[in-house]
Scaffold this motif. Structure first.
Motif, PDB file in Angstrom:
ATOM      1  N   LYS A 161      -9.459  -6.149   7.085  1.00 44.94           N
ATOM      2  CA  LYS A 161      -9.489  -4.751   6.754  1.00 44.94           C
ATOM      3  C   LYS A 161      -9.573  -4.730   5.133  1.00 44.94           C
ATOM      4  N   ALA A 162      -9.729  -5.828   4.393  1.00 49.34           N
ATOM      5  CA  ALA A 162      -9.737  -5.373   2.990  1.00 49.34           C
ATOM      6  C   ALA A 162     -11.208  -5.424   2.644  1.00 49.34           C
ATOM      7  N   ASN A 174      -6.020  -9.285   8.781  1.00 46.29           N
ATOM      8  CA  ASN A 174      -6.291  -8.343  10.060  1.00 46.29           C
ATOM      9  C   ASN A 174      -7.882  -7.681   9.515  1.00 46.29           C
ATOM     10  N   SER A 213      -9.520  -0.604   5.489  1.00 44.79           N
ATOM     11  CA  SER A 213      -8.434   0.148   5.784  1.00 44.79           C
ATOM     12  C   SER A 213      -8.048   1.076   4.659  1.00 44.79           C
ATOM     13  N   PHE A 235      -4.760   2.690   2.523  1.00 43.45           N
ATOM     14  CA  PHE A 235      -3.479   2.558   2.312  1.00 43.45           C
ATOM     15  C   PHE A 235      -2.437   2.812   3.597  1.00 43.45           C
ATOM     16  N   VAL A 294       3.370  -5.650  -2.297  1.00 43.49           N
ATOM     17  CA  VAL A 294       1.733  -5.213  -2.081  1.00 43.49           C
ATOM     18  C   VAL A 294       1.138  -6.767  -2.006  1.00 43.49           C
ATOM     19  N   GLN A 354       1.630  -7.446   1.644  1.00 36.55           N
ATOM     20  CA  GLN A 354       0.808  -6.385   2.523  1.00 36.55           C
ATOM     21  C   GLN A 354      -0.773  -6.708   2.400  1.00 36.55           C
ATOM     22  N   MET A 355      -1.020  -7.119   1.445  1.00 38.29           N
ATOM     23  CA  MET A 355      -2.508  -7.315   1.440  1.00 38.29           C
ATOM     24  C   MET A 355      -2.968  -8.843   1.965  1.00 38.29           C
ATOM     25  N   PRO A 414       1.195  -1.336 -12.069  1.00 38.15           N
ATOM     26  CA  PRO A 414       1.417   0.063 -11.403  1.00 38.15           C
ATOM     27  C   PRO A 414       1.966  -0.232  -9.718  1.00 38.15           C
ATOM     28  N   TYR A 415       1.617  -1.421  -9.244  1.00 36.97           N
ATOM     29  CA  TYR A 415       1.745  -1.608  -7.988  1.00 36.97           C
ATOM     30  C   TYR A 415       3.066  -2.423  -7.742  1.00 36.97           C
ATOM     31  N   PRO A 416       3.877  -2.139  -6.782  1.00 42.45           N
ATOM     32  CA  PRO A 416       5.108  -3.078  -6.451  1.00 42.45           C
ATOM     33  C   PRO A 416       4.705  -4.445  -5.844  1.00 42.45           C
ATOM     34  N   THR A 467      -3.200  -7.672   5.209  1.00 43.72           N
ATOM     35  CA  THR A 467      -4.662  -6.753   5.415  1.00 43.72           C
ATOM     36  C   THR A 467      -5.831  -7.900   5.365  1.00 43.72           C
ATOM     37  N   ALA A 491      -3.369   0.683   6.429  1.00 41.12           N
ATOM     38  CA  ALA A 491      -2.825  -0.887   6.220  1.00 41.12           C
ATOM     39  C   ALA A 491      -1.269  -0.777   6.057  1.00 41.12           C
ATOM     40  N   GLY A 492      -0.503   0.221   5.717  1.00 42.12           N
ATOM     41  CA  GLY A 492       0.862   0.160   5.597  1.00 42.12           C
ATOM     42  C   GLY A 492       1.050  -0.662   4.349  1.00 42.12           C
ATOM     43  N   VAL A 493       0.200  -0.505   3.227  1.00 41.28           N
ATOM     44  CA  VAL A 493       0.228  -0.936   1.980  1.00 41.28           C
ATOM     45  C   VAL A 493       0.949   0.243   0.991  1.00 41.28           C
ATOM     46  N   ALA A 494       1.980  -0.424   0.108  1.00 41.75           N
ATOM     47  CA  ALA A 494       2.309   0.836  -0.916  1.00 41.75           C
ATOM     48  C   ALA A 494       1.232   1.069  -1.990  1.00 41.75           C
ATOM     49  N   ASP A 495       1.148   2.220  -2.347  1.00 42.47           N
ATOM     50  CA  ASP A 495       0.023   2.618  -3.138  1.00 42.47           C
ATOM     51  C   ASP A 495       0.859   2.939  -4.529  1.00 42.47           C
TER      52      ASP A 495
END
Lengths: 318, 318
Positions: free
Chosen positions: A82-83, A80, B308, B310, A70, A73-74, A65-67, A77, B313-317
């Protein structure tokens, strides 16, 4: 492992001020790590979570379901702090290393083409061995890669046979048509590879992603350096399964940190003879379940090292 | 609990940078504690393990492989920092308080006589409320008392019926004739009390020991002060079961820290609607399983607070 150290640790457990066996699996953890560290009283001072991230051509088939973006982007994260895995590492004093495996260059779609050439597979396994470079004394493995539960399911289907449906689960949340595409992709990728399924390294090369190959390398290197490993969920276990298929003793230094909510994970852990330390319905990946198990391992070693014996405490034994 | 805080925490979990539900039970833990603490982002800064120790006349029947003196010796070991629970508290930064309940004055043998008078039972429950005096924000309960799995089994048999054998297990290691004496004692104690088994407080008073009454008081007081409680094994769960029989909502603030190796523990947890956080074959008591669960609770709250969203963090949901 060092059998004398292991035996000494087992004897120490019998003398500690508790009924024999009353600490359950904490005793087994301490005894096993004693064997790998080669000392009666082992210690974990540098637990490290190594997260391997990779991108997968098969993600283009809409199996998640995620592009695919991600994944990158993760990774940002993680960097940073923040995960989820960052927070869990913080609680247990573990270091985190993130290995970015050419994220701009996805492996080919495994339905149509091998994921890795022989040279790439060997190089990626070697790169995974870098997880040992910081000299961790406990190595927890994790991963990030949109599409990689599809890859893991293909590896299990390739190694163990059965039907594609048995090995495919929702992963990050695939349902309906997304799940149907995931099953179809796994079935087709394994069918394409069917002449080579008796060679576990070929299964890895043809169906696996870079993070799976790298984690297989990390598990191998840890064994050579006698560093205990904590596996995370379904994708990490696929790397472990490849090694176990090559050598039945390949995972003797591994603990299953948890059993994830991915339905087939329980099946593969049983098949590998690994009993999970935790069972908390987690299915996040990124090493989160393995990192959480660090608490259990630390507690096991703290009891082993810090408790009195019956004699020292002046407590009457049974 | 504060339903608005709970709902806000649940909404936050949906926004954190992970697939919805992917942290499994860690999400449930954070959301429940948010409700009890009355804030969207709860924190645990003063986790405390309270261990209640008592002596039991029924131990004189030879229901345990250990002599009754061990209770006092183990209390000294807790004080000296050399028992298992001390080490586990150290790993997770938890405080330990030991409550010694008149160890030189065992409660009468429950086969022949009530464990406590009404006044003693009330006073002991009130004493147990002292566990809240240090203002813990997470209260883990544990116990020590040679003979107290016999007492716990009698309470469960009294509350739930069935046969004595169903509720009696090895405890610290009773087998053979010791186990047979344990079963006989439970059967006889409950038979003696049979006119009063519909009153849970009478079951506690007639069959319970002081640590069980004190822990029931602690659980009650924690609920009033909205402090989440982590239960340990079979004996602690007996205290919880008395309260649940009085009020179906009495344990809404309680987590089962673990399921112990005592066979009936799994049965009673299911009956109480409590799903254990850990399942590690432990059967030590002294709060060790509850203390180990602190790591899971801390990790749950750390993820809830530190991840964070979404958007952040600027992560696509999905």
């Amino acid at each position: 492992p060092d059998e004398a150290a292991r035996a000494a640790a087992a004897e120490r457990q019998r003398q500690l001020v508790k009924p024999p066996g009353a600490l359950g699996r904490l005793e087994e953890i301490a005894i096993r790590i004693a064997g790998w560290q080669g000392r009666e009283i082992p210690a974990i001072n540098r637990p490290t979570v190594a997260v391997f991230a990779a991108t997968h051509g098969v993600a283009g088939r809409g199996v998640s379901p995620y592009p695919p973006e991600v994944t990158k982007q993760m990774v940002a994260t993680f960097t940073n702090g923040k995960a989820a895995v960052n927070q869990i590492c913080g609680v247990f004093g573990a270091g985190l290393r993130v290995f970015d495996l050419a994220l701009d260059l996805p492996t080919p779609d495994i339905v149509e083409q091998d994921a890795l050439t022989e040279a790439e597979c060997a190089a990626t396994m070697a790169f995974g061995m870098e997880a040992l470079a910081g000299e961790p004394d406990l190595l927890c493995l994790g991963e990030m890669g949109i599409g990689n539960t599809t890859v893991a399911a293909a590896i299990f289907h390739g190694l163990y046979g059965g039907e594609a449906e048995e090995w495919v689960g929702p992963g990050t949340g695939s349902t309906g048509e997304v799940l149907a595409r995931k099953i179809a992709a796994v079935r087709a990728a394994v069918a394409r590879s069917k002449a080579h399924l008796d060679d576990p390294l070929e299964v890895l090369r043809k169906l696996g992603g870079r993070e799976v190959a790298a984690m297989a390398g990390a598990i191998l290197a840890a064994r050579l350096q006698r560093v205990p490993v904590v596996l995370d969920g379904y994708v990490v276990t696929a790397a472990a399964a490849v090694l176990k298929a090559l050598d039945p003793t390949a995972l003797d230094h591994c603990f299953a940190g948890h059993v994830s909510a991915e339905p087939a994970h329980r099946v593969v852990l049983e098949r590998l003879g690994l009993r999970p330390l935790l069972d908390l319905d987690m299915r996040l990946g990124e090493g989160s379940g393995a990192a959480l198990a660090i608490g259990v391992v630390k507690a096991a070693l703290a009891c082993h090292a810090g408790m009195s014996t019956f004699a020292e405490a002046g407590v009457a034994d049974a």
